[in-house]
Design a protein around this motif. Structure first.
Motif, PDB file in Angstrom:
ATOM      1  N   ALA A 184      14.411 -38.827 -35.074  1.00 45.36           N
ATOM      2  CA  ALA A 184      15.641 -39.535 -35.032  1.00 45.36           C
ATOM      3  C   ALA A 184      16.334 -39.409 -36.619  1.00 45.36           C
ATOM      4  O   ALA A 184      15.611 -39.599 -37.511  1.00 45.36           O
ATOM      5  CB  ALA A 184      15.725 -40.919 -34.773  1.00 45.36           C
ATOM      6  N   ASP A 185      17.371 -39.016 -36.497  1.00 45.94           N
ATOM      7  CA  ASP A 185      18.081 -38.663 -38.100  1.00 45.94           C
ATOM      8  C   ASP A 185      19.274 -39.309 -38.039  1.00 45.94           C
ATOM      9  O   ASP A 185      20.367 -38.757 -37.446  1.00 45.94           O
ATOM     10  CB  ASP A 185      18.262 -37.021 -38.229  1.00 45.94           C
ATOM     11  CG  ASP A 185      18.632 -36.852 -39.648  1.00 45.94           C
ATOM     12  OD1 ASP A 185      18.540 -37.765 -40.530  1.00 45.94           O
ATOM     13  OD2 ASP A 185      19.323 -35.826 -39.672  1.00 45.94           O
ATOM     14  N   PRO A 186      19.394 -40.265 -38.864  1.00 48.09           N
ATOM     15  CA  PRO A 186      18.358 -41.226 -39.212  1.00 48.09           C
ATOM     16  C   PRO A 186      17.819 -42.158 -38.113  1.00 48.09           C
ATOM     17  O   PRO A 186      18.686 -42.214 -37.055  1.00 48.09           O
ATOM     18  CB  PRO A 186      19.127 -41.950 -40.286  1.00 48.09           C
ATOM     19  CG  PRO A 186      20.667 -42.079 -39.950  1.00 48.09           C
ATOM     20  CD  PRO A 186      20.681 -40.884 -38.988  1.00 48.09           C
ATOM     21  N   ASP A 187      17.130 -43.032 -38.470  1.00 45.82           N
ATOM     22  CA  ASP A 187      16.417 -43.990 -37.412  1.00 45.82           C
ATOM     23  C   ASP A 187      16.915 -45.329 -37.691  1.00 45.82           C
ATOM     24  O   ASP A 187      16.747 -46.314 -36.816  1.00 45.82           O
ATOM     25  CB  ASP A 187      14.896 -43.947 -37.649  1.00 45.82           C
ATOM     26  CG  ASP A 187      14.427 -44.407 -38.784  1.00 45.82           C
ATOM     27  OD1 ASP A 187      14.982 -44.365 -39.821  1.00 45.82           O
ATOM     28  OD2 ASP A 187      13.070 -44.653 -38.757  1.00 45.82           O
ATOM     29  N   ARG A 188      17.595 -45.648 -38.786  1.00 42.65           N
ATOM     30  CA  ARG A 188      18.688 -46.567 -39.057  1.00 42.65           C
ATOM     31  C   ARG A 188      19.985 -46.586 -39.701  1.00 42.65           C
ATOM     32  O   ARG A 188      20.044 -45.762 -40.343  1.00 42.65           O
ATOM     33  CB  ARG A 188      17.753 -47.597 -40.142  1.00 42.65           C
ATOM     34  CG  ARG A 188      16.612 -48.393 -39.434  1.00 42.65           C
ATOM     35  CD  ARG A 188      15.579 -48.936 -40.481  1.00 42.65           C
ATOM     36  NE  ARG A 188      14.783 -49.857 -40.040  1.00 42.65           N
ATOM     37  CZ  ARG A 188      13.472 -49.514 -39.433  1.00 42.65           C
ATOM     38  NH1 ARG A 188      13.102 -48.462 -39.438  1.00 42.65           N
ATOM     39  NH2 ARG A 188      12.728 -50.475 -39.258  1.00 42.65           N
TER      40      ARG A 188
END
Length: 375
Positions: A57-61
């Motif tokens: 995931a890019d990004p995960d947040r």
């Protein structure tokens, strides 16, 4: 088993029965062929291709509304060609198709797709579900591959230019003092229910005729306490476990916390429903509407005196509770209340020295916050 498969089974039973019953070898041969086809289909289904699944995931947040991409890589680690595969990856509430037709041994395929970030919350991604069909279309098998990954969609943060503590600063940028503490005597004020009796100044109380309490100064940095009202009763227009007023309150809480961190000020986050453990933005991401006892929370804040500036964020249903929160004006020198989702109601009068900010969303709250003077 597909409809075709059930049909072949029925045909096999019927043909075998008629062939052996009436002595027709041709019918029995056709029935045996149909039964063999079913057995081959079951054998094909028992073979499970070995696939490796990786997700990044890019990004995960991310903040709500910002783009996030999930990159999925599937590798065929078996020695046979993985033919007739249909793959879908679960992303939140949607299924994302993944092309895997005739994936050769040792080869991999990569697919990227956007993660929905229109709503605040934790978006689970995975597992990858592989659906296989036998060559004759008699059986359909579905299996899960790989684990799951989560993408955290944080509430949006709006820039607050004002210092959240609202206290005086010296020329070097540090906090000089706050009007609450345990070091130096500052002034006297009237007794408020919940004050410690050891802070009562009995001589002045005898002269005035009512209880007076000592206020003291503390040279330490002020602590900001953000109280998020996550009661379902405070946000009555909730749908699917959330409400627009609650989303605005979460954005306001994230904005105040970010401003405090930017100014190197201690900050604490509390929920009416219970304690908040973990990183603040993650707590706000997971927060949802539930039952809570505001009266118990107010008593706890009064007794523990967790900070100097209290920021209370609530929805339309919390309008009637502003009076109870304003009673904390004694132990907390600065009390600010944010009221969201009630634009048609009459303005709230700031009683007891409490500052009330009414806004429709987090962006308007930030503008109103920067416009407050003299806190």
């Amino acid at each position: 088993m597909t409809a075709r498969g059930f049909g072949v089974i029925a045909a096999a039973v019927t043909l075998l029965g008629l062939g052996f019953r009436f002595g027709y070898p041709d019918l029995a041969l056709l029935g045996a062929a149909a039964a063999l086809a079913v057995v081959c289909g079951v054998a094909f289904g028992l073979w499970r291709p070995r696939l490796g699944v990786d997700r990044v995931a890019d990004p995960d947040r991310v903040a709500r509304g910002e783009p996030a991409t999930m990159t999925l890589t599937v590798r065929n680690t078996s020695r046979l060609r993985a033919a007739n595969l249909v793959a879908t990856d679960r992303c939140g509430r949607a299924d994302v198709p993944v092309p895997l037709l005739r994936l050769r041994p040792g080869r991999d395929t990569t697919v990227g797709y956007p993660v929905p970030t229109t709503r605040r919350g934790v978006v689970p991604v995975g597992p990858l579900r592989i659906t296989r069909h036998d060559p004759l279309g008699l059986l359909t098998l579905s299996r899960a591959y790989g684990g799951t990954t989560t993408v955290w969609v944080h509430p949006r943060i709006h820039l607050l230019r004002a210092v959240p503590a609202g206290m005086a600063r010296s020329l070097d940028g540090r906090i000089d003092k706050v009007p609450h503490g345990t070091i130096t005597f500052d002034s006297l004020r009237e007794y408020v229910v919940g004050d410690e009796l050891r802070r009562v100044h009995w001589r002045s109380s005898a002269k005035v005729g009512e209880l007076m309490v000592r206020e003291q100064l503390d040279t330490s940095e002020p602590t900001i306490v953000v109280l998020l009202d996550d009661r379902a009763a405070a946000h009555p227009a909730g749908r699917d476990g959330t409400a627009e007023s609650f989303e605005a309150a979460c954005e306001a809480a994230a904005s105040v916390i970010a401003a405090a961190v930017r100014e190197d000020l201690p900050v604490a986050l509390h929920l009416v429903s219970g304690p908040a453990a973990g990183p603040f933005l993650d707590v706000l991401t997971e927060a949802g509407l539930r039952a809570g006892d505001l009266a118990r929370t107010v008593r706890s804040l009064r007794q523990n005196r967790l900070g100097d500036t209290l920021v209370y964020l609530t929805g339309p249903g919390g309008r009637a509770d502003l009076g109870a929160v304003s009673a904390l004006r004694g132990p907390y020198p600065v009390v600010i209340a944010g009221l969201f989702g009630d634009p048609d109601a009459a303005p709230v009068s700031a009683g007891g020295g409490m500052i009330v900010i009414e806004a429709e969303d987090g962006e308007r709250f930030a503008s109103a916050w920067d416009g407050v003077r003299g806190w």
